[in-house]
Scaffold this motif. Structure first.
Motif, mmCIF file in Angstrom:
data_model
loop_
_atom_site.group_PDB
_atom_site.id
_atom_site.type_symbol
_atom_site.label_atom_id
_atom_site.label_comp_id
_atom_site.label_asym_id
_atom_site.label_seq_id
_atom_site.Cartn_x
_atom_site.Cartn_y
_atom_site.Cartn_z
ATOM 1 N N UNK A 1 -10.271 -5.225 -4.705
ATOM 2 C CA UNK A 1 -8.826 -5.247 -4.948
ATOM 3 C C UNK A 1 -8.522 -4.799 -6.374
ATOM 4 N N UNK A 2 -9.225 -5.380 -7.321
ATOM 5 C CA UNK A 2 -8.985 -5.038 -8.732
ATOM 6 C C UNK A 2 -9.252 -3.558 -9.001
ATOM 7 N N UNK A 3 -10.372 -3.057 -8.480
ATOM 8 C CA UNK A 3 -10.719 -1.647 -8.696
ATOM 9 C C UNK A 3 -9.671 -0.725 -8.073
ATOM 10 N N UNK A 4 -9.199 -1.068 -6.875
ATOM 11 C CA UNK A 4 -8.209 -0.215 -6.212
ATOM 12 C C UNK A 4 -6.885 -0.236 -6.967
ATOM 13 N N UNK A 5 -6.516 -1.387 -7.471
ATOM 14 C CA UNK A 5 -5.281 -1.465 -8.265
ATOM 15 C C UNK A 5 -5.387 -0.586 -9.509
ATOM 16 N N UNK A 6 -6.547 -0.587 -10.132
ATOM 17 C CA UNK A 6 -6.736 0.254 -11.315
ATOM 18 C C UNK A 6 -6.656 1.738 -10.955
ATOM 19 N N UNK A 7 -7.240 2.104 -9.806
ATOM 20 C CA UNK A 7 -7.202 3.504 -9.395
ATOM 21 C C UNK A 7 -5.776 3.947 -9.094
ATOM 22 N N UNK A 8 -5.020 3.086 -8.425
ATOM 23 C CA UNK A 8 -3.619 3.428 -8.114
ATOM 24 C C UNK A 8 -2.826 3.621 -9.395
ATOM 25 N N UNK A 9 -3.018 2.709 -10.341
ATOM 26 C CA UNK A 9 -2.286 2.802 -11.596
ATOM 27 C C UNK A 9 -2.650 4.061 -12.358
ATOM 28 N N UNK A 10 -3.959 4.358 -12.414
ATOM 29 C CA UNK A 10 -4.405 5.568 -13.116
ATOM 30 C C UNK A 10 -3.869 6.816 -12.415
ATOM 31 N N UNK A 11 -3.921 6.815 -11.078
ATOM 32 C CA UNK A 11 -3.426 7.974 -10.330
ATOM 33 C C UNK A 11 -1.933 8.154 -10.521
ATOM 34 N N UNK A 12 -1.203 7.048 -10.552
ATOM 35 C CA UNK A 12 0.246 7.120 -10.733
ATOM 36 C C UNK A 12 0.590 7.720 -12.101
ATOM 37 N N UNK A 13 -0.197 7.371 -13.108
ATOM 38 C CA UNK A 13 0.062 7.862 -14.461
ATOM 39 C C UNK A 13 -0.219 9.354 -14.610
ATOM 40 N N UNK A 14 -1.060 9.913 -13.791
ATOM 41 C CA UNK A 14 -1.404 11.331 -13.916
ATOM 42 C C UNK A 14 -1.199 12.077 -12.598
ATOM 43 N N UNK A 15 -0.220 11.644 -11.831
ATOM 44 C CA UNK A 15 0.002 12.220 -10.510
ATOM 45 C C UNK A 15 0.282 13.721 -10.576
#
Length: 555
Positions: free
Chosen positions: A173-187
């Motif tokens: 869960x934590x890793x996926x949340x980090x990936x979503x946040x990182x992806x959102x920042x550089x979409x």
């Protein structure tokens, strides 16, 4: 169990070889005879801290070897195999102590670290004394003893596995949340990069293939002009071959007239024409094989330069561009469908946590029952050990929010030595003598559960009277029915209960030196030694009679 102990040049011991049997063995002797040296030697073989002062004066090094006979399924064998140490046959621990302070450790003649030797030794022997209660220091060992006593080892392991599953799900869960946040920042960057790389369609190994093809075509380009010129010379309008062929025919017609004059030149000219024809054919073949389309070279170069430009842009080798594209596409997919996936991961983590909580709560409840049962078992032993007013308490606190691999319980052995006093941790509240007796009561209650195969008790009868000493001896003998017991004692009541008796003494050797000697004594000598323990330096007939009565009662 410990079957043999060999000591060389340790303090007062120059050379000593002992063999031990099952059951209870005692070591007796006058104060200063070397009993502590014997235990220090065994501790050294088990991985205790080395000390240059242990080496016998005048010697370069000392050595201790301990040999153990343990079952094929004993945990020490698993431990050794996990550390790539051979475990066939007996387990042999050996320690060399040099006079300059260095030590070397061996298990089954394989060099090992002192730490590994210490871990293996802890699985084989527990040494208990008034100042060395290592098995009781760490509350983690208390929790393990409760689990073993209550037959909860399998459930504790299930809780440990459930915790690992829960932690893995929570980390997902934590890793996926980090990936979503990182992806959102550089979409925006990701979409542009994926579009570019998807259009480029890089393939693993493509750069090497293109570079090799480009090198070949450039090499062909350099020699193509020379090949064409050579072929044109032999095959074009200015080719000398037709004229030479005509000349050869004229000479052949006239060769019959003057054979001795023209025979050789005609043959030579014919051979030359054959070679020229062969050369023309070879040049023609070479031209066909080196034909290339300049547009192909241009396309190869454009593709190669595009791949390398993308490599520089995204700071990865060309061969990793395809992997980068897949990862970026995954990040975009996580962003596009991330909430759905996150919800699924959160749900899985919740289920894993609920499963852990269920198993941990069940284990905690069973631990409470096991703790109460152990309290009763230990307190049953205390009156005969002159601790009739004392209490043994298993302090257990549970916090469902404090999840760990071992459950939700914090557990520690406490004692109350007298009514009205505040209970506290056993190691802090009990005096030396009380601690030894609490330990013995605990060990007897646990019997062979959660114990090393060999238990060593160092003068746990110190400062107690006859009735208590008799109770201690009786319980050590009972304990010896399950595990091997070695006891250093000054109490004749304890010594009389032993199946094996070793007498420790000092004797003078050559060169005006003293050495510690240990010998196994028979029944007659045992009676005399127990009489000495009763009477002191002057052995009376009354003491001998009392010794015989003790031995008879023990039998």
């Amino acid at each position: 169990m410990l079957v043999a102990l060999s000591i060389r040049d340790i303090v007062l011991i120059d050379r000593l070889d002992l063999e031990f049997a099952t059951g209870m063995s005692v070591l007796t002797g006058e104060t200063g005879a070397g009993k502590s040296i014997l235990l220090d030697s065994l501790s050294l073989a088990l991985g205790a801290r080395g000390d240059a002062d242990l080496v016998r004066h005048g010697e370069a090094q000392g050595q201790v070897t301990a040999v153990f006979d343990v079952a094929a399924d004993h945990p020490v064998r698993t431990f050794l195999r996990e550390n790539d140490v051979d475990d066939d046959g007996d387990i042999i621990l050996r320690r060399i102590q040099t006079s300059d302070g260095r030590t070397r450790a061996f298990v089954n003649d394989q060099p090992v670290s002192a730490g590994l030797l210490r871990q293996a030794g802890a699985l084989l022997v527990e040494i208990h004394g008034q100042h060395d209660d290592r098995a009781l220091v760490d509350p983690e060992s208390h929790r393990a003893l409760i689990d073993v006593f209550g037959g909860l080892t399998a459930e504790a392991e299930a809780v440990s596995q459930a915790f690992a599953t829960y932690r893995a799900a929570d980390k997902a869960v934590t890793d996926h949340e980090k990936r979503i946040e990182a992806a959102r920042n550089e979409a925006d960057f990701l979409r542009a990069a994926v579009d570019e790389l998807s259009a480029l369609k890089p393939e693993t190994g493509e750069e090497e293939q293109l570079a090799a093809r480009r090198t070949d075509m450039m090499a062909v380009e350099k020699i193509a002009g020379d090949l064409n010129e050579a072929f044109e010379t032999l095959n074009g309008t200015a080719s000398p071959i037709p004229e030479l062929a005509s000349l050869l025919r004229r000479l052949e017609r006239k060769a019959d007239q003057v054979p001795n004059l023209l025979g050789s030149p005609v043959r030579t000219l014919a051979e030359a024409l054959d070679l020229l024809e062969e050369t023309r054919g070879g040049l023609e073949t070479a031209l066909r094989e080196t034909e290339y389309d300049p547009r192909e070279l241009e396309a190869v170069e454009e593709r190669l330069f595009a791949l390398r430009a993308a490599s520089r842009k995204y700071s990865v080798p060309v061969d990793e561009l395809a992997v980068l594209c897949a990862r970026m596409s995954g990040d975009l997919a996580d962003l596009d469908a991330g909430e759905d996936k996150l919800a699924a991961l959160v749900s899985a983590a919740g289920k894993a946590r609920a499963e852990y909580d269920k198993k941990a709560a069940s284990l905690s409840e069973k631990r409470r029952k096991s703790a109460k049962a152990l309290e009763k078992a230990v307190e049953t032993e205390l009156p005969d050990l002159k601790l009739e007013r004392a209490k043994f308490i298993v302090e257990l606190e549970s916090n469902p929010e404090s999840r760990s691999r071992s459950g939700i319980d914090q557990l520690e052995f406490h004692v109350q030595t007298n009514p009205g006093t505040k209970p506290g941790p056993m190691m802090k509240v009990a005096s030396g003598g009380e601690l030894s007796r609490f330990l013995l009561a605990l060990k007897v209650s646990l019997a062979d559960k959660g114990s090393a195969p060999t238990l060593v008790f160092d003068e746990i009868d110190t400062g107690v009277g006859g009735a208590v000493a008799e109770a201690i001896g009786l319980r050590l003998a009972r304990l010896a029915g399950s595990v091997q017991v070695l006891t250093v004692t000054h109490a004749p009541q304890v010594a009389a209960r032993a199946a094996g008796h070793f007498l420790i003494a000092k004797e003078a050797t050559k060169k005006d030196r003293v050495a510690t000697r240990v010998q196994r004594i028979d029944e007659d000598h045992r009676s005399e030694e127990i009489a000495r323990m009763l009477a002191g330096s002057v052995i009376t007939e009354e003491a001998r009679a009392a010794a015989r009565r003790l031995l008879t009662a023990a039998e």
